[in-house]
Each structure stands twice: as structure tokens, then as C-alpha cells.
Motif scaffolding. Structure first.
Motif, mmCIF file in Angstrom:
data_model
loop_
_atom_site.group_PDB
_atom_site.id
_atom_site.type_symbol
_atom_site.label_atom_id
_atom_site.label_comp_id
_atom_site.label_asym_id
_atom_site.label_seq_id
_atom_site.Cartn_x
_atom_site.Cartn_y
_atom_site.Cartn_z
ATOM 1 N N ALA A 98 18.280 -5.735 -10.304
ATOM 2 C CA ALA A 98 17.226 -6.370 -11.266
ATOM 3 C C ALA A 98 16.682 -5.164 -12.268
ATOM 4 O O ALA A 98 16.337 -5.604 -13.308
ATOM 5 C CB ALA A 98 16.058 -7.149 -10.498
ATOM 6 N N GLU A 99 16.259 -4.112 -11.688
ATOM 7 C CA GLU A 99 15.603 -3.137 -12.358
ATOM 8 C C GLU A 99 16.251 -1.885 -12.413
ATOM 9 O O GLU A 99 15.651 -0.801 -12.740
ATOM 10 C CB GLU A 99 14.136 -2.964 -11.878
ATOM 11 N N GLY A 100 17.683 -1.699 -12.343
ATOM 12 C CA GLY A 100 18.499 -0.581 -12.465
ATOM 13 C C GLY A 100 19.752 -0.710 -11.714
ATOM 14 O O GLY A 100 20.378 -1.853 -11.898
ATOM 15 N N PHE A 101 20.215 0.139 -11.181
ATOM 16 C CA PHE A 101 21.450 0.428 -10.663
ATOM 17 C C PHE A 101 21.700 1.087 -9.057
ATOM 18 O O PHE A 101 20.758 1.799 -8.978
ATOM 19 C CB PHE A 101 22.439 1.077 -11.441
ATOM 20 N N LEU A 119 11.474 7.003 -13.189
ATOM 21 C CA LEU A 119 12.615 6.427 -12.257
ATOM 22 C C LEU A 119 12.197 6.525 -10.717
ATOM 23 O O LEU A 119 11.637 7.414 -10.182
ATOM 24 C CB LEU A 119 13.972 7.041 -12.383
ATOM 25 N N GLU A 120 12.492 5.579 -10.071
ATOM 26 C CA GLU A 120 12.524 5.373 -8.522
ATOM 27 C C GLU A 120 13.919 5.808 -8.170
ATOM 28 O O GLU A 120 14.849 5.129 -8.641
ATOM 29 C CB GLU A 120 11.746 4.108 -8.098
ATOM 30 N N ILE A 121 14.095 6.790 -7.263
ATOM 31 C CA ILE A 121 15.454 7.083 -6.746
ATOM 32 C C ILE A 121 15.320 7.013 -5.402
ATOM 33 O O ILE A 121 14.541 7.821 -4.557
ATOM 34 C CB ILE A 121 15.864 8.279 -7.196
ATOM 35 N N THR A 157 16.008 2.884 -10.162
ATOM 36 C CA THR A 157 15.298 1.692 -10.721
ATOM 37 C C THR A 157 13.944 2.441 -11.396
ATOM 38 O O THR A 157 13.584 3.565 -11.258
ATOM 39 C CB THR A 157 14.937 0.720 -9.628
ATOM 40 N N GLY A 158 13.231 1.327 -12.020
ATOM 41 C CA GLY A 158 12.369 1.530 -12.966
ATOM 42 C C GLY A 158 11.399 0.535 -13.445
ATOM 43 O O GLY A 158 11.902 -0.500 -13.297
ATOM 44 N N PRO A 159 10.689 0.876 -14.409
ATOM 45 C CA PRO A 159 9.858 -0.093 -15.159
ATOM 46 C C PRO A 159 10.736 -1.056 -16.057
ATOM 47 O O PRO A 159 11.924 -0.506 -16.271
ATOM 48 C CB PRO A 159 8.654 0.648 -15.778
ATOM 49 N N ALA A 160 9.948 -1.837 -16.744
ATOM 50 C CA ALA A 160 10.878 -2.636 -17.723
ATOM 51 C C ALA A 160 11.329 -1.756 -18.881
ATOM 52 O O ALA A 160 10.951 -0.822 -19.129
ATOM 53 C CB ALA A 160 9.851 -3.282 -18.447
ATOM 54 N N PHE A 196 17.740 2.071 -20.650
ATOM 55 C CA PHE A 196 17.597 3.418 -20.624
ATOM 56 C C PHE A 196 19.016 4.018 -19.780
ATOM 57 O O PHE A 196 19.496 5.189 -20.034
ATOM 58 C CB PHE A 196 16.333 3.964 -20.012
ATOM 59 N N LEU A 197 18.723 3.589 -18.375
ATOM 60 C CA LEU A 197 20.030 4.050 -17.740
ATOM 61 C C LEU A 197 21.422 3.927 -18.198
ATOM 62 O O LEU A 197 22.346 4.779 -18.386
ATOM 63 C CB LEU A 197 19.870 3.548 -16.486
#
Length: 100
Positions: free
Chosen positions: A30-33, A61-63, A79-82, A87-88
């Protein structure tokens, strides 16, 4: 990426290329990969180094790194914010599904 300097950016590019050539499975979140790599010692070291560089350049980013015993994979969730997913996708060839 400017915070890394020229040498850091070059090393980042090499790592991303090496990781992309390992043909990770890519899962859209939902918020990244999430990226799954074969659990191999050399890949673990490259993933760890890549995570370190990502944390320097992109502190928003949260990793998360999971070493999954049952599937014998390394799973890296980023993942990260909106806007993080877009961006990724733009900055990270792994998320776009290809090598640089």
C-alpha cells in the motif's frame, strides 16, 4: 541522493544493479514495495549495504529486513509517507521491475 556524494551515489548504483540482477520478486505494498531475494550470504551483505545508503539519503523511508527461514529468502520492505511509492518507482529500478 546528494547527501551521499559522488562515491556514495556510484556505490548505490552498483548495488542496485547487482540486486536487480538477482531478479528479486517484487510485491507492491500500500505504501511502497517488498523485494524478495534468495537467502545467500553475498546478497545479504549487499542488501545490508544498500539499506545503509538508503537510510542516509532517504530518512523518510521505513526499511525492514526479514530473513525468512521457511522460504529461504531475504525480504526487504520499503515504505513511506504519501508519495513514497511513486518516489521509489522513479528512483529505484528494483521497484520499476528492471535493472538500471
Amino acid at each position: 541522493m546528494d547527501v551521499l556524494g559522488a562515491a556514495g551515489r556510484a556505490r548505490h548504483a552498483v548495488l542496485v544493479s547487482e540486486l536487480a540482477s538477482a531478479a528479486p520478486a517484487v510485491e507492491e505494498l500500500a505504501e511502497g514495495f517488498a523485494f524478495r531475494f534468495p537467502s545467500r550470504p553475498y546478497l545479504f551483505l549487499r542488501v545490508a549495504e544498500w539499506i545503509g545508503l538508503e537510510r542516509e539519503c532517504c530518512p523518510f523511508l521505513e526499511i525492514r529486513l526479514d530473513v525468512e527461514h521457511a522460504s529461504r529468502t531475504l525480504k526487504v520492505s520499503v515504505t513511506g509517507p504519501a508519495g513514497a511509492k511513486e518516489f521509489l518507482r522513479a528512483e529505484l529500478p528494483l521497484a520499476a521491475g528492471g535493472a538500471p
